[in-house]
Scaffold this motif. Sequence first.
Motif, PDB file in Angstrom:
ATOM      1  N   ARG A   1      47.757  39.461  42.112  1.00 50.51           N
ATOM      2  CA  ARG A   1      47.812  38.517  43.238  1.00 50.51           C
ATOM      3  C   ARG A   1      47.244  39.205  44.466  1.00 50.51           C
ATOM      4  NH1 ARG A   1      53.057  35.657  46.148  1.00 50.51           N
ATOM      5  NH2 ARG A   1      51.875  34.043  47.265  1.00 50.51           N
ATOM      6  N   PHE A   2      46.133  38.674  44.971  1.00 48.81           N
ATOM      7  CA  PHE A   2      45.433  39.291  46.092  1.00 48.81           C
ATOM      8  C   PHE A   2      45.980  38.808  47.424  1.00 48.81           C
ATOM      9  CE2 PHE A   2      41.819  39.931  48.979  1.00 48.81           C
ATOM     10  CZ  PHE A   2      41.523  41.253  48.695  1.00 48.81           C
ATOM     11  N   GLY A   3      46.355  37.540  47.495  1.00 51.29           N
ATOM     12  CA  GLY A   3      46.868  36.953  48.731  1.00 51.29           C
ATOM     13  C   GLY A   3      47.688  35.722  48.406  1.00 51.29           C
ATOM     14  N   GLY A   4      47.847  34.821  49.370  1.00 52.95           N
ATOM     15  CA  GLY A   4      48.675  33.642  49.192  1.00 52.95           C
ATOM     16  C   GLY A   4      48.393  32.885  47.913  1.00 52.95           C
ATOM     17  N   ASP A   5      47.226  32.233  47.836  1.00 49.74           N
ATOM     18  CA  ASP A   5      46.841  31.502  46.623  1.00 49.74           C
ATOM     19  C   ASP A   5      45.551  32.074  46.043  1.00 49.74           C
ATOM     20  OD1 ASP A   5      45.152  30.682  48.610  1.00 49.74           O
ATOM     21  OD2 ASP A   5      45.312  28.541  48.204  1.00 49.74           O
ATOM     22  N   GLU A   6      45.359  33.374  46.250  1.00 50.60           N
ATOM     23  CA  GLU A   6      44.169  34.072  45.752  1.00 50.60           C
ATOM     24  C   GLU A   6      44.580  35.070  44.667  1.00 50.60           C
ATOM     25  OE1 GLU A   6      41.492  34.094  49.848  1.00 50.60           O
ATOM     26  OE2 GLU A   6      42.809  35.788  49.386  1.00 50.60           O
ATOM     27  N   LEU A   7      43.868  35.039  43.561  1.00 44.95           N
ATOM     28  CA  LEU A   7      44.143  35.913  42.431  1.00 44.95           C
ATOM     29  C   LEU A   7      42.862  36.630  42.032  1.00 44.95           C
ATOM     30  CD1 LEU A   7      46.125  33.237  40.437  1.00 44.95           C
ATOM     31  CD2 LEU A   7      47.153  35.139  41.648  1.00 44.95           C
ATOM     32  N   VAL A   8      42.993  37.847  41.545  1.00 41.46           N
ATOM     33  CA  VAL A   8      41.841  38.617  41.081  1.00 41.46           C
ATOM     34  C   VAL A   8      42.112  39.043  39.646  1.00 41.46           C
ATOM     35  CG1 VAL A   8      40.461  40.699  41.383  1.00 41.46           C
ATOM     36  CG2 VAL A   8      41.200  39.402  43.384  1.00 41.46           C
ATOM     37  N   VAL A   9      41.125  38.845  38.787  1.00 40.60           N
ATOM     38  CA  VAL A   9      41.243  39.177  37.368  1.00 40.60           C
ATOM     39  C   VAL A   9      40.186  40.227  37.030  1.00 40.60           C
ATOM     40  CG1 VAL A   9      41.233  38.304  35.011  1.00 40.60           C
ATOM     41  CG2 VAL A   9      42.075  36.853  36.877  1.00 40.60           C
ATOM     42  N   LEU A  10      40.606  41.329  36.393  1.00 34.59           N
ATOM     43  CA  LEU A  10      39.685  42.369  35.930  1.00 34.59           C
ATOM     44  C   LEU A  10      39.470  42.201  34.434  1.00 34.59           C
ATOM     45  CD1 LEU A  10      41.044  45.558  37.734  1.00 34.59           C
ATOM     46  CD2 LEU A  10      39.332  43.938  38.514  1.00 34.59           C
ATOM     47  N   VAL A  11      38.217  42.054  34.054  1.00 35.50           N
ATOM     48  CA  VAL A  11      37.881  41.853  32.641  1.00 35.50           C
ATOM     49  C   VAL A  11      37.040  43.041  32.172  1.00 35.50           C
ATOM     50  CG1 VAL A  11      36.933  40.270  30.940  1.00 35.50           C
ATOM     51  CG2 VAL A  11      37.819  39.372  33.111  1.00 35.50           C
ATOM     52  N   PRO A  12      37.587  43.925  31.326  1.00 35.54           N
ATOM     53  CA  PRO A  12      36.805  45.079  30.841  1.00 35.54           C
ATOM     54  C   PRO A  12      35.848  44.683  29.723  1.00 35.54           C
ATOM     55  CG  PRO A  12      39.010  45.132  29.925  1.00 35.54           C
ATOM     56  CD  PRO A  12      38.973  43.944  30.850  1.00 35.54           C
ATOM     57  N   ASP A  13      34.937  45.578  29.437  1.00 38.88           N
ATOM     58  CA  ASP A  13      34.013  45.422  28.304  1.00 38.88           C
ATOM     59  C   ASP A  13      33.258  44.106  28.353  1.00 38.88           C
ATOM     60  OD1 ASP A  13      34.850  47.908  27.206  1.00 38.88           O
ATOM     61  OD2 ASP A  13      36.605  46.912  26.370  1.00 38.88           O
ATOM     62  N   VAL A  14      32.613  43.841  29.476  1.00 39.63           N
ATOM     63  CA  VAL A  14      31.802  42.628  29.626  1.00 39.63           C
ATOM     64  C   VAL A  14      30.355  42.986  29.310  1.00 39.63           C
ATOM     65  CG1 VAL A  14      30.977  40.898  31.257  1.00 39.63           C
ATOM     66  CG2 VAL A  14      33.356  41.647  31.331  1.00 39.63           C
ATOM     67  N   ASP A  15      29.784  42.341  28.298  1.00 44.88           N
ATOM     68  CA  ASP A  15      28.440  42.717  27.867  1.00 44.88           C
ATOM     69  C   ASP A  15      27.331  41.959  28.573  1.00 44.88           C
ATOM     70  OD1 ASP A  15      28.867  40.256  26.788  1.00 44.88           O
ATOM     71  OD2 ASP A  15      28.685  40.872  24.689  1.00 44.88           O
TER      72      ASP A  15
END
Length: 648
Positions: free
Chosen positions: A302-316
């Motif tokens: 959760r980055f802020g109020g209604d902001e989310l950050v997703v980290l996706v590894p191994d993206v080709d």
Amino acid sequence: MNDTDTSGDGGAYARVPAPDQDTIYLDAASNRRPQSLYLRNAGIAFLLIGSAALLQMAVVYESFQPQLFVIPALVALVIAFLLARVSLLKAQVQRENARFRAVADVGQEFTYFCSRDGHYEYASPSSVQLTGYRPDEFYAKPELMSELIHPQDRERWQQHLANLGTNRQSDNIDLRLIHKDGHTVWFQHICGPVHDAAGRLIGIRATNIDITERKQFEARIERMAYYDPLTDLPNRRALNGEIEQLMRKYPAAENRFAVLFLDLDRFKHINDSYGHELGDQLLVKLADRLRRCCENRATISRFGGDELVVLVPDVDSPKTAVDYAAHLLDSIERPFILEDKELYISGGVGVTLYPYDGQDAATLIRNADAAMYRAKQSRHTRIALYSEELIDNIAAFVSTENRIRRGLKENEFIAHYQPQVDMHSGRIVGAEALARWQSHDRGLISPAEFIPVAEETGLIDQLGRSILSQACSQILEWQRAGIRLPLSVNISGRQFAVPGFVDQIQGIIGESGINPAQLELEITEQVFLEDMDEATDKLWQLRDLGVSIAIDDFGIGYSSLSYLKRLPFNTLKIDRAFTRDICEDARDVAILRAILSLSRDLRLNTIIEGVETEAQKKLLLRLGCDRAQGFLFHKPLPAAELTSLLKS
């Protein structure tokens, strides 16, 4: 514990439980006076040696010879002194040992002394509380403490023991051990080497303090520092650490991971409509759903109020990241059921790829945020990839915003006035106040450069009030000069929606002292899209103040024409979109004819914008349009130039 506990050192102490505490009693034998010890041992020595001397005289000499008592007497004194000294030292040792055990045995800390070969020579009873093992179990099993150390801490433990033997320095470390019943205990191990008089290492002394509660508290504090308290998702600080860890894992250019910046749509509406408590419940439900969606594949924070950050590894490839973003959006767009309410949310996602779109966490997140902003501005996609052109636009946006704020403080925004004319006579019948930016360092700046930024940032409210105040002051100045000319002022949708907007207008009119009938407010159809009832109420309040109301940019909005019947308008301003191609497009002519007919039937004034050629003017006159504004007649003018024009 037994009522009486006699130690193995000859009954040095006894422990007798009192009603509220354990009381230690030292044996009186360990506290005898040195004089009594000397007298007792001297008497014993004289008795033994005197008896031996008398026996010798009776058997050997068969007569009493006093001189034979001198040497035995001296020997008796020496022996008596030595015996008394030994007894005294033994008593002192017993007393010190008793005092030590009196303190150590009742201490909460587990204390022990371990010889160099690993055998325990002393272990305090508090070993049971810390480890679950009794002192006799430590005595029976050398190296028991080493066996109890948690497997993950054994390497540190062995290194610690090696350091004691090598460096011969005290140490203080926090470790874990496995309790006898199987649970894990954190303890603080404070220990140091013990040496003999020659400096040789003979053992290790240690105090062990249970710090499990302290470690649990520290763990809670650390979790609060790295996790969001509402959703229990990693927070911004943890996110930066995760990205840096991935960058260390993927140093080569061929290995990539993606940063997805997700911002929710209409979440503020849910808070405003149902309250923040329900909004918080929705965020918790959303977090749980996204955890399941990202399980074993990505990390969500959760980055802020209604902001989310997703980290996706191994993206080709970028397509893989975009497909994953679409998967996330599909997940959150399924309905949420909360308190018997069915709620729907959606969002936009910006995507960056490491290492191409940033070499550090801050840059990757910032660029993903910029891409998300573009996705939410677009009507064609919910997902946007980052590009350098995009960040250049964002940087220019931020720079313009900052310069607008400075310009408002330094009064750089001024009103120019574009005359409205009667096309039959060419006479000026009114004017529209338009915002112009006279920058100290850049000169006159086009409205196309600053108006959209002011709208987006909310600065349009302050800018609009400034132009309105200048327009009212100009009306008053013209009145004093004998010039009576109505002025119209644009009101943006955001400015109109500000609470207390009507009071602002009333205050500006009152401060300027003008006749309200000389002021016309131009409102776009946008203001009716949000809340028709509130807009209607505000417009009637404005009419009650005595000002006129015009619909600006008429014909290009999305509202129903029914508002022309319901709302108190005086004027229709037909958008320049219908003027531009009027001489070439018969459909524009038909639409204009219909609008003009409607306006006449509703008894509304009509002004058409954007007249630039004589051909347009002649055609508009044939259609029955009398009033217009445009470059064919006059460009927007500073107040002084328009004043000269009016006087001439």
